[in-house]
Design an enzyme around this catalytic site. Sequence first.
Site, PDB file in Angstrom:
ATOM      1  N   TYR A 147      -1.566   0.418  10.683  1.00  0.00           N
ATOM      2  CA  TYR A 147      -1.854  -0.247   9.406  1.00  0.00           C
ATOM      3  C   TYR A 147      -0.647  -0.114   8.460  1.00  0.00           C
ATOM      4  O   TYR A 147      -0.190  -1.100   7.879  1.00  0.00           O
ATOM      5  CB  TYR A 147      -3.097   0.378   8.755  1.00  0.00           C
ATOM      6  CG  TYR A 147      -3.300  -0.043   7.313  1.00  0.00           C
ATOM      7  CD1 TYR A 147      -3.878  -1.277   7.000  1.00  0.00           C
ATOM      8  CD2 TYR A 147      -2.904   0.777   6.252  1.00  0.00           C
ATOM      9  CE1 TYR A 147      -4.050  -1.677   5.675  1.00  0.00           C
ATOM     10  CE2 TYR A 147      -3.075   0.387   4.934  1.00  0.00           C
ATOM     11  CZ  TYR A 147      -3.648  -0.840   4.649  1.00  0.00           C
ATOM     12  OH  TYR A 147      -3.814  -1.234   3.335  1.00  0.00           O
ATOM     13  N   SER A 160       0.815  -1.215   0.000  1.00  0.00           N
ATOM     14  CA  SER A 160       0.000   0.000   0.000  1.00  0.00           C
ATOM     15  C   SER A 160       0.847   1.262   0.000  1.00  0.00           C
ATOM     16  O   SER A 160       1.919   1.319   0.617  1.00  0.00           O
ATOM     17  CB  SER A 160      -0.876  -0.011   1.255  1.00  0.00           C
ATOM     18  OG  SER A 160      -1.443   1.257   1.481  1.00  0.00           O
ATOM     19  N   GLU A 172       0.204   3.618   1.762  1.00  0.00           N
ATOM     20  CA  GLU A 172       0.285   4.046   3.175  1.00  0.00           C
ATOM     21  C   GLU A 172       1.676   3.774   3.744  1.00  0.00           C
ATOM     22  O   GLU A 172       2.045   4.341   4.768  1.00  0.00           O
ATOM     23  CB  GLU A 172      -0.763   3.311   4.014  1.00  0.00           C
ATOM     24  CG  GLU A 172      -2.156   3.889   3.916  1.00  0.00           C
ATOM     25  CD  GLU A 172      -2.267   5.294   4.497  1.00  0.00           C
ATOM     26  OE1 GLU A 172      -2.037   5.471   5.693  1.00  0.00           O
ATOM     27  OE2 GLU A 172      -2.590   6.211   3.726  1.00  0.00           O
TER      28      GLU A 172
HETATM   29  P1  NAP Z   1     -11.496  -4.531   2.025  1.00  0.00           P
HETATM   30  O1  NAP Z   1     -12.648  -4.171   1.158  1.00  0.00           O
HETATM   31  O2  NAP Z   1     -11.419  -3.994   3.416  1.00  0.00           O
HETATM   32  O3  NAP Z   1     -11.420  -6.149   2.085  1.00  0.00           O
HETATM   33  C1  NAP Z   1     -10.611  -6.804   3.013  1.00  0.00           C
HETATM   34  C2  NAP Z   1     -10.854  -8.295   2.913  1.00  0.00           C
HETATM   35  O4  NAP Z   1     -10.035  -8.983   3.869  1.00  0.00           O
HETATM   36  C3  NAP Z   1     -12.300  -8.733   3.197  1.00  0.00           C
HETATM   37  O5  NAP Z   1     -12.640  -9.745   2.298  1.00  0.00           O
HETATM   38  C4  NAP Z   1     -12.193  -9.284   4.617  1.00  0.00           C
HETATM   39  O6  NAP Z   1     -13.198 -10.225   4.923  1.00  0.00           O
HETATM   40  C5  NAP Z   1     -10.835  -9.955   4.533  1.00  0.00           C
HETATM   41  N1  NAP Z   1     -10.274 -10.284   5.843  1.00  0.00           N
HETATM   42  C6  NAP Z   1     -10.008  -9.427   6.858  1.00  0.00           C
HETATM   43  N2  NAP Z   1      -9.475 -10.098   7.894  1.00  0.00           N
HETATM   44  C7  NAP Z   1      -9.420 -11.403   7.539  1.00  0.00           C
HETATM   45  C8  NAP Z   1      -8.988 -12.599   8.198  1.00  0.00           C
HETATM   46  N3  NAP Z   1      -8.523 -12.590   9.447  1.00  0.00           N
HETATM   47  N4  NAP Z   1      -9.044 -13.758   7.516  1.00  0.00           N
HETATM   48  C9  NAP Z   1      -9.539 -13.806   6.277  1.00  0.00           C
HETATM   49  N5  NAP Z   1      -9.981 -12.722   5.602  1.00  0.00           N
HETATM   50  C10 NAP Z   1      -9.929 -11.527   6.232  1.00  0.00           C
HETATM   51  O7  NAP Z   1     -10.113  -4.135   1.306  1.00  0.00           O
HETATM   52  P2  NAP Z   1      -9.817  -3.762  -0.243  1.00  0.00           P
HETATM   53  O8  NAP Z   1     -10.027  -2.309  -0.434  1.00  0.00           O
HETATM   54  O9  NAP Z   1     -10.494  -4.736  -1.107  1.00  0.00           O
HETATM   55  O10 NAP Z   1      -8.246  -3.987  -0.289  1.00  0.00           O
HETATM   56  C11 NAP Z   1      -7.694  -5.258  -0.606  1.00  0.00           C
HETATM   57  C12 NAP Z   1      -6.267  -5.316  -0.077  1.00  0.00           C
HETATM   58  O11 NAP Z   1      -5.493  -4.283  -0.684  1.00  0.00           O
HETATM   59  C13 NAP Z   1      -6.131  -5.112   1.421  1.00  0.00           C
HETATM   60  O12 NAP Z   1      -5.030  -5.901   1.846  1.00  0.00           O
HETATM   61  C14 NAP Z   1      -5.783  -3.640   1.556  1.00  0.00           C
HETATM   62  O13 NAP Z   1      -5.070  -3.415   2.756  1.00  0.00           O
HETATM   63  C15 NAP Z   1      -4.917  -3.456   0.324  1.00  0.00           C
HETATM   64  N6  NAP Z   1      -4.891  -2.118  -0.258  1.00  0.00           N
HETATM   65  C16 NAP Z   1      -6.055  -1.469  -0.555  1.00  0.00           C
HETATM   66  C17 NAP Z   1      -5.997  -0.246  -1.182  1.00  0.00           C
HETATM   67  C18 NAP Z   1      -7.258   0.483  -1.560  1.00  0.00           C
HETATM   68  O14 NAP Z   1      -7.179   1.684  -1.834  1.00  0.00           O
HETATM   69  N7  NAP Z   1      -8.398  -0.188  -1.631  1.00  0.00           N
HETATM   70  C19 NAP Z   1      -4.748   0.329  -1.518  1.00  0.00           C
HETATM   71  C20 NAP Z   1      -3.593  -0.379  -1.216  1.00  0.00           C
HETATM   72  C21 NAP Z   1      -3.659  -1.618  -0.600  1.00  0.00           C
HETATM   73  P3  NAP Z   1     -14.624  -9.799   5.564  1.00  0.00           P
HETATM   74  O15 NAP Z   1     -15.532  -9.479   4.402  1.00  0.00           O
HETATM   75  O16 NAP Z   1     -15.019 -11.019   6.295  1.00  0.00           O
HETATM   76  O17 NAP Z   1     -14.375  -8.607   6.445  1.00  0.00           O
HETATM   77  O1  F7E Z   2      -8.886   8.285   3.993  1.00  0.00           O
HETATM   78  C1  F7E Z   2      -9.176  11.821   5.101  1.00  0.00           C
HETATM   79  C2  F7E Z   2      -8.304  10.924   5.944  1.00  0.00           C
HETATM   80  O2  F7E Z   2      -9.972   6.266   4.949  1.00  0.00           O
HETATM   81  C3  F7E Z   2      -8.319   9.122   3.017  1.00  0.00           C
HETATM   82  C4  F7E Z   2      -7.220   2.225   2.553  1.00  0.00           C
HETATM   83  O3  F7E Z   2      -7.775   1.538   1.460  1.00  0.00           O
HETATM   84  O4  F7E Z   2      -6.010   3.689   1.107  1.00  0.00           O
HETATM   85  C5  F7E Z   2      -6.935   3.663   2.156  1.00  0.00           C
HETATM   86  O5  F7E Z   2      -6.430   4.348   3.307  1.00  0.00           O
HETATM   87  C6  F7E Z   2      -8.032  10.494   3.591  1.00  0.00           C
HETATM   88  C7  F7E Z   2      -7.267  10.489   4.925  1.00  0.00           C
HETATM   89  O6  F7E Z   2      -8.235   6.027   3.109  1.00  0.00           O
HETATM   90  C8  F7E Z   2     -12.493  11.707   6.513  1.00  0.00           C
HETATM   91  O7  F7E Z   2      -7.777  11.623   7.072  1.00  0.00           O
HETATM   92  C9  F7E Z   2     -11.089  13.228   5.893  1.00  0.00           C
HETATM   93  O8  F7E Z   2      -6.232  11.440   4.867  1.00  0.00           O
HETATM   94  O9  F7E Z   2     -10.431   6.871   2.543  1.00  0.00           O
HETATM   95  P1  F7E Z   2      -9.474   6.818   3.660  1.00  0.00           P
HETATM   96  P2  F7E Z   2      -6.691   5.901   3.547  1.00  0.00           P
HETATM   97  O10 F7E Z   2      -6.489   6.158   4.982  1.00  0.00           O
HETATM   98  O11 F7E Z   2      -5.905   6.712   2.580  1.00  0.00           O
HETATM   99  C10 F7E Z   2      -4.737   3.084   1.389  1.00  0.00           C
HETATM  100  C11 F7E Z   2      -3.895   3.161   0.144  1.00  0.00           C
HETATM  101  C12 F7E Z   2      -4.855   1.732   1.967  1.00  0.00           C
HETATM  102  O12 F7E Z   2      -3.997   0.881   1.762  1.00  0.00           O
HETATM  103  C13 F7E Z   2      -5.934   1.520   2.985  1.00  0.00           C
HETATM  104  O13 F7E Z   2      -6.225   0.126   3.123  1.00  0.00           O
HETATM  105  O14 F7E Z   2      -9.268  11.145   3.868  1.00  0.00           O
HETATM  106  N1  F7E Z   2     -10.519  12.031   5.660  1.00  0.00           N
HETATM  107  N2  F7E Z   2     -12.299  13.058   6.437  1.00  0.00           N
HETATM  108  C14 F7E Z   2     -11.355  11.069   6.020  1.00  0.00           C
HETATM  109  N3  F7E Z   2     -11.250   9.720   5.956  1.00  0.00           N
HETATM  110  C15 F7E Z   2     -12.311   8.979   6.381  1.00  0.00           C
HETATM  111  N4  F7E Z   2     -12.237   7.637   6.293  1.00  0.00           N
HETATM  112  N5  F7E Z   2     -13.433   9.578   6.904  1.00  0.00           N
HETATM  113  C16 F7E Z   2     -13.588  10.934   6.989  1.00  0.00           C
HETATM  114  O15 F7E Z   2     -14.597  11.445   7.456  1.00  0.00           O
END
Ligand code: NAP
Ligand code: F7E
Length: 337
Positions: free
Chosen positions: A147, A123, A125
Amino acid sequence: MKTALVTGITGQDGSYLSEYLLSLGYRVVGMLRRTSTQPTARIDHLRDKVDLAHADLLDQFSMVRLLEEYEPDEVYNLAAQSFVPTSFYEPVLTAEFTALGVTRLLEAIRHTRPQARFYQASSSEMFGKVVESPQTEATPFHPRSPYGVAKVYGHWITVNYRESYDLYACSGILFNHESPRRGLEFVTRKITDGVARIAFGLDDKLPMGNLDARRDWGYAGDYVRAMHMMLQQEHPEDYVVATGETHSVREFCQHAFHRVGLDYEDFVTIDPRFYRPAEVDLLLGKPDKARQELGWKPEVDFPSLVEMMVDADVQRYLKAGRSPVRGEIPEVVLSQS
Ligand code: NAP
Ligand code: F7E
């Protein structure tokens, strides 16, 4: 026919990746954990096309059993505790899932299925308090949340297993990617659902945190193609996947409210509860390596992403029989429902 094992199949990316792999002719096996309610809303339309098998990132042997039973050619590790604010409240559990879970799965692969190709969901992050902009594969990490720290561990253990055991293991350093299937707690979906709720008179205000945070937001459907491409190369390597554009949360609000003819300043309020103990102020990726070596590029730009998400949320309320009471719903959205 190749077999792919997808952990996190019930999540946003798991659903798009499964659709994509099925379209390529893969057999898809989805790993899901046992819950008392059904978490399969995002993959209900795929239920007769994928195999679902119970296992948990916390349970080493549950994953060994899965690998032995299904003998996958490719393993995509998407499962994680992925919400940054939760990681501040549950840092130990986040590390168990998001960090150690990767080692458990890699160990299971090393002992049972070493020929399988492995994708780790790293990520942006990990860059956290960025030391340079834009961020590339060579930018040092400075995570700003439990995270982010857990993802750095998952990233390096993947590199370590590649170097130590000659596994085909790679990490995709993906910047934020969104869609109508994004969880409601993430900022983009919170805004687009909030816009719809305000337009339909279900809410009057949208309380938000830091509007000045900037992110490189892309479309999840584009990003899962890059995951697959990474596992089709001659040598395993790590890649940044991003759009190369950054926008603030404020801009996202502006565009989203504008889509239904409203001004965000009339509805968005600031609530300190949504601020984080440590913030990631700016993310901006440089996906040159992915473009050049994988031939990957995103198809959906920022305005189209915002519109796609607002339209989907508005349609959901229209289909539920609600009538808009504020603003102006685009004709194209009204005509589709
Ligand atoms: P998400 O919607 O939060 O999905 C997370 C998945 O992980 C869900 O299917 C959840 O199952 C499963 N999970 C959580 N804990 C588990 C456990 N103990 N055992 C088995 N399964 C478990 O996340 P996403 O946005 O699809 O992201 C997919 C991956 O990419 C994650 O690793 C995330 O950290 C990473 N990532 C996301 C982004 C982004 O912007 N979306 C960017 C960079 C990296 P449940 O449905 O049961 O909760
Ligand atoms: O926040 C700001 C907050 O929760 C984005 C995950 O998929 O992407 C995600 O992490 C920004 C932050 O995503 C609110 O402070 C303002 O700066 O949508 P987010 P994230 O933290 O960037 C990365 C790449 C991952 O890997 C993670 O799994 O938005 N913000 N106001 C807020 N954020 C939330 N959630 N809620 C607010 O009200």
